[in-house]
Design a protein around this motif. Structure first.
Motif, PDB file in Angstrom:
ATOM      1  N   SER A 116      68.862  83.962 -37.290  1.00 52.11           N
ATOM      2  CA  SER A 116      69.249  85.356 -37.047  1.00 52.11           C
ATOM      3  C   SER A 116      67.851  86.039 -37.830  1.00 52.11           C
ATOM      4  CB  SER A 116      70.302  85.914 -37.908  1.00 52.11           C
ATOM      5  OG  SER A 116      70.135  87.132 -38.225  1.00 52.11           O
ATOM      6  N   VAL A 117      67.261  86.939 -37.073  1.00 47.09           N
ATOM      7  CA  VAL A 117      65.928  87.558 -37.500  1.00 47.09           C
ATOM      8  C   VAL A 117      66.395  88.286 -38.778  1.00 47.09           C
ATOM      9  CG1 VAL A 117      66.484  89.717 -36.266  1.00 47.09           C
ATOM     10  CG2 VAL A 117      63.952  89.089 -36.792  1.00 47.09           C
ATOM     11  N   HIS A 118      67.733  88.530 -39.096  1.00 48.95           N
ATOM     12  CA  HIS A 118      68.117  89.562 -40.255  1.00 48.95           C
ATOM     13  C   HIS A 118      68.062  88.315 -41.268  1.00 48.95           C
ATOM     14  CE1 HIS A 118      70.846  91.618 -42.733  1.00 48.95           C
ATOM     15  NE2 HIS A 118      70.059  92.631 -42.513  1.00 48.95           N
ATOM     16  N   ASN A 119      69.189  87.340 -41.215  1.00 49.15           N
ATOM     17  CA  ASN A 119      69.717  86.506 -42.277  1.00 49.15           C
ATOM     18  C   ASN A 119      68.572  85.438 -42.633  1.00 49.15           C
ATOM     19  OD1 ASN A 119      71.993  87.956 -42.185  1.00 49.15           O
ATOM     20  ND2 ASN A 119      73.285  86.412 -41.012  1.00 49.15           N
ATOM     21  N   GLY A 120      67.952  84.905 -41.436  1.00 48.32           N
ATOM     22  CA  GLY A 120      67.170  83.676 -41.512  1.00 48.32           C
ATOM     23  C   GLY A 120      67.367  82.703 -40.763  1.00 48.32           C
ATOM     24  N   ALA A 121      66.731  81.585 -40.402  1.00 45.78           N
ATOM     25  CA  ALA A 121      67.010  80.752 -39.320  1.00 45.78           C
ATOM     26  C   ALA A 121      67.892  79.709 -39.950  1.00 45.78           C
ATOM     27  CB  ALA A 121      65.644  80.198 -38.908  1.00 45.78           C
ATOM     28  N   TYR A 122      69.232  79.866 -40.170  1.00 41.54           N
ATOM     29  CA  TYR A 122      70.234  78.844 -40.600  1.00 41.54           C
ATOM     30  C   TYR A 122      70.360  77.782 -39.555  1.00 41.54           C
ATOM     31  CZ  TYR A 122      71.089  81.732 -44.740  1.00 41.54           C
ATOM     32  OH  TYR A 122      71.087  82.429 -45.824  1.00 41.54           O
ATOM     33  N   ALA A 123      70.473  77.830 -38.533  1.00 40.82           N
ATOM     34  CA  ALA A 123      70.510  76.616 -37.450  1.00 40.82           C
ATOM     35  C   ALA A 123      69.619  75.663 -37.855  1.00 40.82           C
ATOM     36  CB  ALA A 123      70.570  77.041 -35.921  1.00 40.82           C
ATOM     37  N   THR A 124      68.082  76.387 -37.848  1.00 42.68           N
ATOM     38  CA  THR A 124      66.905  75.343 -38.072  1.00 42.68           C
ATOM     39  C   THR A 124      66.980  74.760 -39.452  1.00 42.68           C
ATOM     40  OG1 THR A 124      65.742  76.819 -36.478  1.00 42.68           O
ATOM     41  CG2 THR A 124      64.432  75.494 -38.323  1.00 42.68           C
ATOM     42  N   TYR A 125      67.479  75.649 -40.446  1.00 38.82           N
ATOM     43  CA  TYR A 125      67.769  75.170 -41.709  1.00 38.82           C
ATOM     44  C   TYR A 125      68.517  73.921 -41.825  1.00 38.82           C
ATOM     45  CZ  TYR A 125      70.564  75.570 -45.970  1.00 38.82           C
ATOM     46  OH  TYR A 125      71.627  75.067 -47.244  1.00 38.82           O
ATOM     47  N   VAL A 126      69.626  73.765 -41.225  1.00 36.50           N
ATOM     48  CA  VAL A 126      70.598  72.950 -41.027  1.00 36.50           C
ATOM     49  C   VAL A 126      69.977  71.587 -40.353  1.00 36.50           C
ATOM     50  CG1 VAL A 126      72.826  72.014 -40.254  1.00 36.50           C
ATOM     51  CG2 VAL A 126      72.863  74.264 -41.176  1.00 36.50           C
ATOM     52  N   VAL A 127      69.523  71.656 -38.861  1.00 31.51           N
ATOM     53  CA  VAL A 127      68.917  70.516 -38.393  1.00 31.51           C
ATOM     54  C   VAL A 127      67.952  70.136 -38.621  1.00 31.51           C
ATOM     55  CG1 VAL A 127      70.633  71.420 -36.271  1.00 31.51           C
ATOM     56  CG2 VAL A 127      68.318  71.922 -36.400  1.00 31.51           C
ATOM     57  N   ARG A 128      66.895  70.830 -39.425  1.00 31.56           N
ATOM     58  CA  ARG A 128      65.617  70.401 -39.499  1.00 31.56           C
ATOM     59  C   ARG A 128      65.482  70.331 -41.058  1.00 31.56           C
ATOM     60  NH1 ARG A 128      60.941  74.661 -39.076  1.00 31.56           N
ATOM     61  NH2 ARG A 128      61.584  75.298 -41.265  1.00 31.56           N
ATOM     62  N   ASP A 129      65.561  71.229 -41.787  1.00 29.48           N
ATOM     63  CA  ASP A 129      65.216  71.198 -43.490  1.00 29.48           C
ATOM     64  C   ASP A 129      66.384  70.432 -44.265  1.00 29.48           C
ATOM     65  OD1 ASP A 129      63.425  72.858 -42.689  1.00 29.48           O
ATOM     66  OD2 ASP A 129      64.398  74.667 -43.558  1.00 29.48           O
ATOM     67  N   ILE A 130      67.601  70.492 -43.722  1.00 31.99           N
ATOM     68  CA  ILE A 130      68.853  69.635 -44.601  1.00 31.99           C
ATOM     69  C   ILE A 130      68.532  68.321 -44.089  1.00 31.99           C
ATOM     70  CG2 ILE A 130      71.049  69.482 -44.899  1.00 31.99           C
ATOM     71  CD1 ILE A 130      70.393  71.660 -46.554  1.00 31.99           C
ATOM     72  N   VAL A 131      68.616  67.900 -42.860  1.00 37.27           N
ATOM     73  CA  VAL A 131      68.638  66.908 -42.180  1.00 37.27           C
ATOM     74  C   VAL A 131      67.296  65.996 -42.721  1.00 37.27           C
ATOM     75  CG1 VAL A 131      68.700  65.283 -40.068  1.00 37.27           C
ATOM     76  CG2 VAL A 131      69.973  67.131 -40.371  1.00 37.27           C
ATOM     77  N   ASP A 132      66.160  66.674 -42.535  1.00 39.51           N
ATOM     78  CA  ASP A 132      64.991  65.948 -43.235  1.00 39.51           C
ATOM     79  C   ASP A 132      64.972  65.625 -44.548  1.00 39.51           C
ATOM     80  OD1 ASP A 132      63.940  66.095 -40.510  1.00 39.51           O
ATOM     81  OD2 ASP A 132      62.504  67.831 -41.115  1.00 39.51           O
TER      82      ASP A 132
END
Length: 316
Positions: A116-132
């Motif tokens: 979300s442009v408002h909240n932040g990129a939470y899908a990217t946070y999960v599949v990229r940042d958390i998984v990595d």
């Protein structure tokens, strides 16, 4: 491996660790929510950080108003998802796995785990940042076949959504009472939210400020903050605080069709209708559907079904 204080407190045979990661996907979001988030990692009995064995991973997404602390906390007469995983592994009802509890809380109660442009990129946070982070820090099977994702309510929606829209990260998912069929599940809450915001001059910032300062909130106020949380995920207008396109007319309460269409683009039911054939070819899913006689709350016992089902289809 020494058991942590939290692992001992929860009575685990394995252990649970709390890491903090800085997520580039969440930096500088309009709500001012922290980009550094906790992630809880359950390690089964016998896990050796220096050993040769690698483990598949189950990623758990909490529901609206949840967070990592809520999912790992202990409550009398109840079993949380970490305790369920530990019990099932110890009883050999499922193979040893890692279980990762992700934090998706926002100032408005939840992110729905979408970009979300408002909240932040939470899908990217999960599949990229958390998984990595998990693949770098623990002995995982670091590929799609070694990962599954599950959740309840908003977390169940996100398990569906991420599996369909971010294919290639998880090879299996489970949705417990996930948000779907938005016209039926969300629209009934619009009227209470419209009336509540009207009492604040339809000023979202003023309502949120008053909500946060209250020692006790009414059911209508909780319903309103919830609808704003969904709006921030599905129909943000800009990367500015509370720049949101409401799905109802502030004056009349009537549903705004063009905004509701933006919401529907996230609805798993609509995704299946529009992209069912494509998704069937791309994902090759085998579906197991179960219904049970209960309501929406206190249904953690269903993890006894989903956790072994997911673990059984992952690589070992």
């Amino acid at each position: 491996m020494a058991t942590s204080d939290l692992g001992r407190l929860l009575g685990l045979s394995g252990d649970v660790r709390i890491d903090f990661i800085d997520s580039p996907a969440l930096r500088d979001n309009a709500l001012g929510d922290p980009a550094t988030r906790p992630v809880a990692v359950y390690l089964p009995p016998g896990y050796d950080p220096e050993g040769s064995r690698r483990y598949s991973v189950l990623y758990v997404l909490h529901g609206y108003t949840g967070d990592v602390a809520a999912l790992v906390s202990g409550r009398p007469w109840e079993t949380n998802v970490v305790q369920w995983a530990d019990r099932l592994v110890v009883e050999r009802a499922m193979p040893p796995v890692l279980l990762v509890v992700v934090d998706g809380f926002t100032r408005l109660g939840g992110s729905q785990y979408v970009d979300s442009v408002h909240n932040g990129a939470y899908a990217t946070y999960v599949v990229r940042d958390i998984v990595d982070h998990v693949d770098r820090s623990y002995r995982t099977i670091a590929e799609e076949g070694g990962r599954a994702v599950l959740g309840k309510s908003s977390g169940g929606f996100a398990a569906l959504y991420l599996s369909m829209e971010r294919a290639g990260t998880f090879s299996a998912f489970a949705s417990h009472s996930g948000d779907t069929n938005f016209m039926q599940t969300y629209v009934p809450g619009f009227a209470a939210a419209q009336r509540t915001l009207e009492a604040h001059g339809n000023d979202i910032a003023a309502f949120v400020d008053a909500f946060e300062k209250k020692p006790k909130r009414s059911p209508a106020e909780y319903s309103t903050i919830e609808m704003l949380g969904y709006t921030a995920a599905y129909s943000p207008r800009a990367a500015e605080p509370f720049a949101l396109d409401l799905p109802w007319d502030p004056r009349t309460g009537a549903v705004v069709a063009e905004v509701m269409e933006r919401w529907s683009a996230f609805d798993p039911c609509e995704l299946c209708l529009r992209r069912g054939t494509e998704l069937g070819r791309e994902l090759g899913l085998t579906v197991q559907h179960e219904e049970f006689d209960d309501d929406h709350r206190n249904v953690g016992y269903r993890y006894a079904v989903s956790l072994p089902a997911l673990a059984s289809v992952l690589e070992r």
